[in-house]
Design a protein around this motif. Structure first.
Motif, PDB file in Angstrom:
ATOM      1  N   SER A  61      -0.243  -1.094  -5.814  1.00  0.00           N
ATOM      2  CA  SER A  61       0.014   0.118  -5.037  1.00  0.00           C
ATOM      3  C   SER A  61       1.495   0.474  -5.059  1.00  0.00           C
ATOM      4  O   SER A  61       1.867   1.649  -5.185  1.00  0.00           O
ATOM      5  N   TYR A  62       2.344  -0.540  -4.934  1.00  0.00           N
ATOM      6  CA  TYR A  62       3.791  -0.319  -4.967  1.00  0.00           C
ATOM      7  C   TYR A  62       4.221   0.269  -6.302  1.00  0.00           C
ATOM      8  O   TYR A  62       4.977   1.243  -6.355  1.00  0.00           O
ATOM      9  N   CYS A  63       3.729  -0.327  -7.395  1.00  0.00           N
ATOM     10  CA  CYS A  63       4.106   0.147  -8.728  1.00  0.00           C
ATOM     11  C   CYS A  63       3.638   1.577  -8.967  1.00  0.00           C
ATOM     12  O   CYS A  63       4.362   2.401  -9.532  1.00  0.00           O
ATOM     13  N   ARG A  64       2.424   1.883  -8.541  1.00  0.00           N
ATOM     14  CA  ARG A  64       1.899   3.239  -8.721  1.00  0.00           C
ATOM     15  C   ARG A  64       2.696   4.244  -7.900  1.00  0.00           C
ATOM     16  O   ARG A  64       3.021   5.337  -8.372  1.00  0.00           O
ATOM     17  N   ALA A  65       3.032   3.881  -6.667  1.00  0.00           N
ATOM     18  CA  ALA A  65       3.802   4.781  -5.810  1.00  0.00           C
ATOM     19  C   ALA A  65       5.212   4.995  -6.356  1.00  0.00           C
ATOM     20  O   ALA A  65       5.735   6.114  -6.346  1.00  0.00           O
ATOM     21  N   LYS A  66       5.798   3.930  -6.866  1.00  0.00           N
ATOM     22  CA  LYS A  66       7.149   4.022  -7.417  1.00  0.00           C
ATOM     23  C   LYS A  66       7.173   4.944  -8.627  1.00  0.00           C
ATOM     24  O   LYS A  66       8.114   5.729  -8.814  1.00  0.00           O
ATOM     25  N   ALA A  67       6.121   4.860  -9.449  1.00  0.00           N
ATOM     26  CA  ALA A  67       6.065   5.682 -10.657  1.00  0.00           C
ATOM     27  C   ALA A  67       5.738   7.140 -10.359  1.00  0.00           C
ATOM     28  O   ALA A  67       6.245   8.051 -11.015  1.00  0.00           O
ATOM     29  N   SER A  68       4.898   7.374  -9.351  1.00  0.00           N
ATOM     30  CA  SER A  68       4.449   8.739  -9.063  1.00  0.00           C
ATOM     31  C   SER A  68       5.271   9.431  -7.979  1.00  0.00           C
ATOM     32  O   SER A  68       5.242  10.653  -7.852  1.00  0.00           O
ATOM     33  N   GLY A  69       5.997   8.642  -7.169  1.00  0.00           N
ATOM     34  CA  GLY A  69       6.725   9.207  -6.038  1.00  0.00           C
ATOM     35  C   GLY A  69       5.822   9.504  -4.853  1.00  0.00           C
ATOM     36  O   GLY A  69       6.248  10.113  -3.882  1.00  0.00           O
ATOM     37  N   ARG A  70       4.587   9.025  -4.908  1.00  0.00           N
ATOM     38  CA  ARG A  70       3.606   9.304  -3.849  1.00  0.00           C
ATOM     39  C   ARG A  70       3.399   8.027  -3.036  1.00  0.00           C
ATOM     40  O   ARG A  70       2.586   7.183  -3.378  1.00  0.00           O
ATOM     41  N   TRP A  71       4.146   7.904  -1.943  1.00  0.00           N
ATOM     42  CA  TRP A  71       4.135   6.674  -1.144  1.00  0.00           C
ATOM     43  C   TRP A  71       3.076   6.699  -0.057  1.00  0.00           C
ATOM     44  O   TRP A  71       2.737   5.662   0.484  1.00  0.00           O
ATOM     45  N   THR A 117      -0.746  11.419   2.095  1.00  0.00           N
ATOM     46  CA  THR A 117      -0.478  12.791   2.529  1.00  0.00           C
ATOM     47  C   THR A 117       0.661  13.436   1.743  1.00  0.00           C
ATOM     48  O   THR A 117       0.965  14.604   1.941  1.00  0.00           O
ATOM     49  N   MET A 118       1.287  12.670   0.860  1.00  0.00           N
ATOM     50  CA  MET A 118       2.407  13.200   0.087  1.00  0.00           C
ATOM     51  C   MET A 118       1.913  13.805  -1.217  1.00  0.00           C
ATOM     52  O   MET A 118       0.945  13.343  -1.804  1.00  0.00           O
ATOM     53  N   ASP A 119       2.625  14.843  -1.639  1.00  0.00           N
ATOM     54  CA  ASP A 119       2.376  15.400  -2.963  1.00  0.00           C
ATOM     55  C   ASP A 119       3.226  14.631  -3.958  1.00  0.00           C
ATOM     56  O   ASP A 119       4.456  14.640  -3.865  1.00  0.00           O
ATOM     57  N   GLY A 120       2.564  13.960  -4.881  1.00  0.00           N
ATOM     58  CA  GLY A 120       3.290  13.170  -5.864  1.00  0.00           C
ATOM     59  C   GLY A 120       3.628  13.985  -7.093  1.00  0.00           C
ATOM     60  O   GLY A 120       3.220  15.129  -7.262  1.00  0.00           O
ATOM     61  N   ALA A 121       4.377  13.388  -7.975  1.00  0.00           N
ATOM     62  CA  ALA A 121       4.715  14.035  -9.230  1.00  0.00           C
ATOM     63  C   ALA A 121       3.470  14.145 -10.102  1.00  0.00           C
ATOM     64  O   ALA A 121       2.460  13.495  -9.862  1.00  0.00           O
ATOM     65  N   ASP A 122       3.557  14.996 -11.110  1.00  0.00           N
ATOM     66  CA  ASP A 122       2.422  15.174 -12.013  1.00  0.00           C
ATOM     67  C   ASP A 122       2.258  14.001 -12.967  1.00  0.00           C
ATOM     68  O   ASP A 122       1.274  13.924 -13.691  1.00  0.00           O
ATOM     69  N   LEU A 123       3.246  13.126 -12.999  1.00  0.00           N
ATOM     70  CA  LEU A 123       3.184  11.986 -13.899  1.00  0.00           C
ATOM     71  C   LEU A 123       2.040  11.063 -13.518  1.00  0.00           C
ATOM     72  O   LEU A 123       1.838  10.753 -12.348  1.00  0.00           O
ATOM     73  N   VAL A 124       1.295  10.620 -14.504  1.00  0.00           N
ATOM     74  CA  VAL A 124       0.232   9.650 -14.281  1.00  0.00           C
ATOM     75  C   VAL A 124       0.818   8.276 -14.531  1.00  0.00           C
ATOM     76  O   VAL A 124       1.276   7.982 -15.645  1.00  0.00           O
ATOM     77  N   PRO A 125       0.862   7.407 -13.510  1.00  0.00           N
ATOM     78  CA  PRO A 125       1.464   6.088 -13.696  1.00  0.00           C
ATOM     79  C   PRO A 125       0.762   5.302 -14.800  1.00  0.00           C
ATOM     80  O   PRO A 125      -0.466   5.333 -14.921  1.00  0.00           O
ATOM     81  N   GLN A 126       1.553   4.628 -15.600  1.00  0.00           N
ATOM     82  CA  GLN A 126       1.029   3.793 -16.673  1.00  0.00           C
ATOM     83  C   GLN A 126       1.049   2.340 -16.239  1.00  0.00           C
ATOM     84  O   GLN A 126       1.965   1.902 -15.533  1.00  0.00           O
ATOM     85  N   TYR A 127       0.056   1.602 -16.678  1.00  0.00           N
ATOM     86  CA  TYR A 127      -0.025   0.170 -16.365  1.00  0.00           C
ATOM     87  C   TYR A 127       1.256  -0.522 -16.794  1.00  0.00           C
ATOM     88  O   TYR A 127       1.748  -0.309 -17.901  1.00  0.00           O
TER      89      TYR A 127
END
Length: 201
Positions: free
Chosen positions: A58-68, A71-81
């Motif tokens: 969850s931390y890695c995905r949030a860090k990559a997307s900016g969606r912590w 309720t937040m709008d994250g970046a359009d980037l799809v986090p990569q494994y």
């Protein structure tokens, strides 16, 4: 921080991570939590997750997307494994929990210890702890939140892939901090029981 976390009834709540205490110590030469305990009537809650792998994911995905938060709008980037990123997050999470266990024990501070997974279906133990420690009445009725779990099929795919990779890849290659480099000077200090120098290799 206390003003921003305060309410009209004179109470305040602050969420702390170990890095916040390290920062306040480095910046001001003071332990923020110890100062709060000294100046205010304080209660503490240690909220822990049992499933640290999915916490790391969850931390890695949030860090990559900016969606912590959900309720937040994250970046359009799809986090990569990211095997290395998950390893580092897992190690850091373990260090964080170890820090709190040691700190709270040495400071002899009472606290309520709750687990995230136990609160998913029934958050009342957490709310009751907060109400008791703030000396306010426990709210009546049901409890609703607009927050939602961000765990999904991607989380499960990453968890399965990580567990497979962990058996074949080097975990120690992805430590979050480098240990003291091995060299003749540090070996001599070790043998003479002197402090080792920490630095980049």
């Amino acid at each position: 921080m206390i003003d921003r976390g305060g309410t009209e009834n004179g109470r305040f709540a602050v969420k702390l991570f170990p890095r916040h205490l390290h920062w306040s110590q480095a910046k001001y030469g003071a332990d923020f939590l110890a100062e709060c305990v000294r100046r205010h009537a304080m209660g503490l809650i240690l909220l822990e997750r049992r499933d640290r792998l999915r916490q790391a994911i969850s931390y890695c995905r949030a860090k990559a997307s900016g969606r912590w938060r959900s309720t937040m709008d994250g970046a359009d980037l799809v986090p990569q494994y990211d095997f290395a990123g998950i390893c580092q997050a897992y190690f850091l999470i373990g260090q964080s929990y170890a820090f709190w266990e040691a700190y709270l024990h040495m400071a002899d501070l009472p606290y309520d210890h709750l687990f995230y997974e136990d609160l998913l279906d029934d958050p009342r133990p957490y709310i009751a702890s907060v109400a008791r420690q703030l000396s306010v009445e426990m709210p009546n009725g049901g409890f609703e939140t607009n927050l939602r779990l961000q765990r999904d099929s991607c989380t499960e795919e990453w968890a399965e892939r990580f567990q497979s990779d962990a058996k074949s890849k080097g975990l120690l290659a992805h430590l979050p901090k480098k240990v003291a480099p091995r060299n003749i000077k540090n070996l001599a200090r070790f043998l003479l029981k002197k402090q080792m120098r920490i630095g980049q290799a």
